[in-house]
Design an enzyme around this catalytic site. Structure first.
Site: not given
Length: 235
Positions: A109, A211, A213
């Site tokens: 990002c 994202h 994660e």
């Protein structure tokens, strides 16, 4: 001899009320699951960059916070948020250094936006001004809403994920406007927003707008981005 537990530096959120520099747990868990040892890198100035990079084997440029438009001759917009001059100066210098060193890097990002800015590109000041009021890039924080992603079939990213069509989620204000000359776009959202870039012939750099994660614990495709970072950092 290959390293069994590579040390991975992670950039950090700025200090705020009641807390200092910190990296959200989801990034740290992605690194640990992949077999890396995470260390956090606070923004204390570009003069620390070389010492940091001498001590680590790879890096994650985490998301969170916009890049000051002054770094890409942008302008002003009331929706630009969480600007932090110390973070910008440290992370832009860090980004250039890891690219020059060919250090294994996962840019997420804001990380992708750092890569583009550091290499001479520019960003949209406020993404809805460019793509309209589409909700696909404005998911509620920490509650990702999936949207389609198209991946270039001849890209390193496609070979890593094993697909050219997938779903993932992102939310952000800024996104690539003018692409840096050395970068190639390799993934897109349905509205044309660039979702990943590569440096040709440089698989050590993985840069995505979304994202990974947040869903990596249950999504092998997203965890593969962390796994690839660790494999490269072991060499």
């Amino acid at each position: 001899m290959a390293k069994l537990k590579p040390i991975i530096g992670l950039t950090t959120y700025p200090p705020g009320p009641g807390h200092g520099h910190h990296t959200p747990d989801a990034y740290i868990r992605g690194v640990v699951r992949a077999g890396g040892v995470p260390v956090q890198l606070p923004h204390i100035g570009p003069d620390m960059v070389d010492d940091w990079l001498d001590a680590i084997d790879g890096i994650v440029l985490i998301g969170g916070g916009d890049i000051n438009p002054s770094h890409y001759n942008g302008g002003t917009h009331p929706e630009i948020y969480n600007l932090d001059p110390e973070r910008d100066s440290t992370e832009l210098a860090l980004t250039l250094a890891v690219i020059e060193r060919r250090m294994p890097t996962l840019a997420i990002c804001r990380g992708l936006q750092l890569v583009n800015t550091a290499l001479g590109g520019s960003l949209h000041l406020h993404l809805p001004d460019a793509v309209g009021n589409s909700v696909i890039h404005r998911a509620v924080p920490r509650e990702p809403v999936p949207h389609a992603i198209t991946i270039a079939p001849d890209s390193f990213l496609a070979s890593l994920l094993g697909v050219t069509e997938t779903e993932t989620a992102s939310w952000h204000h800024q996104a690539i406007d003018r692409l840096a000359p050395s970068l190639v776009p390799v993934a897109w959202a349905p509205d044309g927003v660039v979702e990943a870039v590569e440096l040709p012939g440089r698989p050590e750099l993985i840069a995505v707008q979304w994202h990974p994660e947040l869903t990596a614990e249950r999504d092998k495709q997203q965890q593969a981005l962390f796994d690839s970072l660790i494999r490269m950092a072991c060499v």
